[in-house]
Design a protein around this motif. Sequence first.
Motif, PDB file in Angstrom:
ATOM      1  N   LYS A  84       0.835  -1.203   0.000  1.00 56.25           N
ATOM      2  CA  LYS A  84       0.000   0.000   0.000  1.00 56.25           C
ATOM      3  C   LYS A  84       0.873   1.257   0.000  1.00 56.25           C
ATOM      4  CE  LYS A  84      -4.216   1.505   2.105  1.00 56.25           C
ATOM      5  NZ  LYS A  84      -5.206   1.223   3.116  1.00 56.25           N
ATOM      6  N   LYS A  85       0.597   2.158  -0.961  1.00 56.77           N
ATOM      7  CA  LYS A  85       1.340   3.410  -1.039  1.00 56.77           C
ATOM      8  C   LYS A  85       0.547   4.500  -0.341  1.00 56.77           C
ATOM      9  CE  LYS A  85       3.697   2.491  -5.358  1.00 56.77           C
ATOM     10  NZ  LYS A  85       3.950   2.976  -6.705  1.00 56.77           N
ATOM     11  N   ARG A  86       1.272   5.420   0.300  1.00 55.37           N
ATOM     12  CA  ARG A  86       0.639   6.561   0.959  1.00 55.37           C
ATOM     13  C   ARG A  86       0.980   7.824   0.201  1.00 55.37           C
ATOM     14  NH1 ARG A  86       0.489   6.340   7.237  1.00 55.37           N
ATOM     15  NH2 ARG A  86       0.063   8.465   6.676  1.00 55.37           N
ATOM     16  N   THR A  87       0.067   8.756   0.218  1.00 50.01           N
ATOM     17  CA  THR A  87       0.286  10.031  -0.468  1.00 50.01           C
ATOM     18  C   THR A  87       0.700  11.085   0.551  1.00 50.01           C
ATOM     19  OG1 THR A  87      -1.404   9.461  -2.089  1.00 50.01           O
ATOM     20  CG2 THR A  87      -0.795  11.770  -1.914  1.00 50.01           C
ATOM     21  N   ASP A  88       1.784  11.798   0.243  1.00 48.54           N
ATOM     22  CA  ASP A  88       2.256  12.886   1.088  1.00 48.54           C
ATOM     23  C   ASP A  88       1.556  14.172   0.633  1.00 48.54           C
ATOM     24  OD1 ASP A  88       3.581  14.809   2.505  1.00 48.54           O
ATOM     25  OD2 ASP A  88       5.588  14.113   1.990  1.00 48.54           O
ATOM     26  N   GLY A  89       0.675  14.690   1.463  1.00 49.81           N
ATOM     27  CA  GLY A  89      -0.117  15.860   1.113  1.00 49.81           C
ATOM     28  C   GLY A  89       0.707  17.103   0.855  1.00 49.81           C
ATOM     29  N   GLY A  90       1.817  17.256   1.558  1.00 48.31           N
ATOM     30  CA  GLY A  90       2.675  18.416   1.352  1.00 48.31           C
ATOM     31  C   GLY A  90       3.290  18.435  -0.032  1.00 48.31           C
ATOM     32  N   LEU A  91       3.758  17.287  -0.483  1.00 46.65           N
ATOM     33  CA  LEU A  91       4.350  17.214  -1.817  1.00 46.65           C
ATOM     34  C   LEU A  91       3.302  17.427  -2.898  1.00 46.65           C
ATOM     35  CD1 LEU A  91       6.907  14.267  -1.502  1.00 46.65           C
ATOM     36  CD2 LEU A  91       7.355  16.721  -1.555  1.00 46.65           C
ATOM     37  N   VAL A  92       2.087  16.947  -2.651  1.00 50.03           N
ATOM     38  CA  VAL A  92       1.006  17.179  -3.612  1.00 50.03           C
ATOM     39  C   VAL A  92       0.716  18.666  -3.725  1.00 50.03           C
ATOM     40  CG1 VAL A  92      -1.460  16.822  -4.055  1.00 50.03           C
ATOM     41  CG2 VAL A  92      -0.042  14.903  -3.326  1.00 50.03           C
ATOM     42  N   THR A  93       0.666  19.358  -2.590  1.00 43.77           N
ATOM     43  CA  THR A  93       0.401  20.795  -2.596  1.00 43.77           C
ATOM     44  C   THR A  93       1.493  21.550  -3.345  1.00 43.77           C
ATOM     45  OG1 THR A  93      -0.750  20.612  -0.482  1.00 43.77           O
ATOM     46  CG2 THR A  93       0.000  22.805  -1.131  1.00 43.77           C
ATOM     47  N   VAL A  94       2.746  21.230  -3.056  1.00 43.47           N
ATOM     48  CA  VAL A  94       3.866  21.890  -3.737  1.00 43.47           C
ATOM     49  C   VAL A  94       3.808  21.612  -5.235  1.00 43.47           C
ATOM     50  CG1 VAL A  94       6.383  21.904  -3.988  1.00 43.47           C
ATOM     51  CG2 VAL A  94       5.362  21.931  -1.720  1.00 43.47           C
ATOM     52  N   GLY A  95       3.527  20.370  -5.596  1.00 42.67           N
ATOM     53  CA  GLY A  95       3.444  20.010  -7.012  1.00 42.67           C
ATOM     54  C   GLY A  95       2.351  20.768  -7.739  1.00 42.67           C
ATOM     55  N   LEU A  96       1.179  20.877  -7.123  1.00 41.01           N
ATOM     56  CA  LEU A  96       0.075  21.594  -7.764  1.00 41.01           C
ATOM     57  C   LEU A  96       0.358  23.084  -7.883  1.00 41.01           C
ATOM     58  CD1 LEU A  96      -3.006  19.786  -6.189  1.00 41.01           C
ATOM     59  CD2 LEU A  96      -2.090  19.553  -8.508  1.00 41.01           C
ATOM     60  N   VAL A  97       1.005  23.657  -6.877  1.00 37.38           N
ATOM     61  CA  VAL A  97       1.364  25.082  -6.940  1.00 37.38           C
ATOM     62  C   VAL A  97       2.375  25.316  -8.070  1.00 37.38           C
ATOM     63  CG1 VAL A  97       2.573  26.936  -5.712  1.00 37.38           C
ATOM     64  CG2 VAL A  97       0.803  25.617  -4.553  1.00 37.38           C
ATOM     65  N   LEU A  98       3.367  24.459  -8.169  1.00 40.19           N
ATOM     66  CA  LEU A  98       4.362  24.612  -9.234  1.00 40.19           C
ATOM     67  C   LEU A  98       3.725  24.461 -10.613  1.00 40.19           C
ATOM     68  CD1 LEU A  98       7.478  22.732  -7.826  1.00 40.19           C
ATOM     69  CD2 LEU A  98       7.199  25.182  -8.169  1.00 40.19           C
ATOM     70  N   ILE A  99       2.806  23.516 -10.761  1.00 39.30           N
ATOM     71  CA  ILE A  99       2.127  23.336 -12.044  1.00 39.30           C
ATOM     72  C   ILE A  99       1.286  24.565 -12.368  1.00 39.30           C
ATOM     73  CG2 ILE A  99       0.320  22.015 -13.225  1.00 39.30           C
ATOM     74  CD1 ILE A  99       1.510  19.504 -11.874  1.00 39.30           C
ATOM     75  N   GLY A 100       0.616  25.125 -11.364  1.00 38.92           N
ATOM     76  CA  GLY A 100      -0.184  26.326 -11.589  1.00 38.92           C
ATOM     77  C   GLY A 100       0.660  27.512 -12.010  1.00 38.92           C
ATOM     78  N   ILE A 101       1.768  27.730 -11.323  1.00 37.16           N
ATOM     79  CA  ILE A 101       2.664  28.838 -11.684  1.00 37.16           C
ATOM     80  C   ILE A 101       3.253  28.609 -13.076  1.00 37.16           C
ATOM     81  CG2 ILE A 101       4.866  29.950 -11.118  1.00 37.16           C
ATOM     82  CD1 ILE A 101       4.176  29.421  -8.154  1.00 37.16           C
ATOM     83  N   GLY A 102       3.647  27.377 -13.347  1.00 35.76           N
ATOM     84  CA  GLY A 102       4.218  27.065 -14.665  1.00 35.76           C
ATOM     85  C   GLY A 102       3.220  27.256 -15.792  1.00 35.76           C
ATOM     86  N   ALA A 103       1.973  26.842 -15.571  1.00 34.77           N
ATOM     87  CA  ALA A 103       0.943  27.016 -16.597  1.00 34.77           C
ATOM     88  C   ALA A 103       0.671  28.497 -16.833  1.00 34.77           C
ATOM     89  CB  ALA A 103      -0.336  26.293 -16.182  1.00 34.77           C
ATOM     90  N   TYR A 104       0.624  29.265 -15.764  1.00 35.05           N
ATOM     91  CA  TYR A 104       0.412  30.717 -15.894  1.00 35.05           C
ATOM     92  C   TYR A 104       1.549  31.357 -16.699  1.00 35.05           C
ATOM     93  CZ  TYR A 104      -0.241  35.601 -14.674  1.00 35.05           C
ATOM     94  OH  TYR A 104      -0.418  36.959 -14.735  1.00 35.05           O
ATOM     95  N   ALA A 105       2.778  30.950 -16.405  1.00 37.06           N
ATOM     96  CA  ALA A 105       3.932  31.526 -17.106  1.00 37.06           C
ATOM     97  C   ALA A 105       3.961  31.083 -18.570  1.00 37.06           C
ATOM     98  CB  ALA A 105       5.221  31.123 -16.419  1.00 37.06           C
ATOM     99  N   ALA A 106       3.685  29.806 -18.805  1.00 42.32           N
ATOM    100  CA  ALA A 106       3.760  29.294 -20.177  1.00 42.32           C
ATOM    101  C   ALA A 106       2.625  29.842 -21.038  1.00 42.32           C
ATOM    102  CB  ALA A 106       3.727  27.773 -20.162  1.00 42.32           C
TER     103      ALA A 106
END
Length: 70
Positions: free
Chosen positions: A5-27
């Motif tokens: 069973k794999k567990r999801t780290d909520g902090g890494l998910v949050t950081v990943g989504l923020v980076l994707i959002g900033i990257g999409a806005y910039a691109a």
Amino acid sequence: MARGKKRTDGGLVTVGLVLIGIGAYAALGGEVAFTPIAPREGSGFGGPVATIIGLAFIAGGVYFLRESRR
């Protein structure tokens, strides 16, 4: 805890989504400004440089999302 069973780290998910959002806005927006408080005229990058920076942020976000499942 089960071994397969794999567990999801909520902090890494949050950081990943923020980076994707900033990257999409910039691109998609075509401009990136690196200023301490608010963007000023002529203080950022535009055009292809902003797209490259945006894609780098998106790649970083995808990396964090992938690592959150380990």
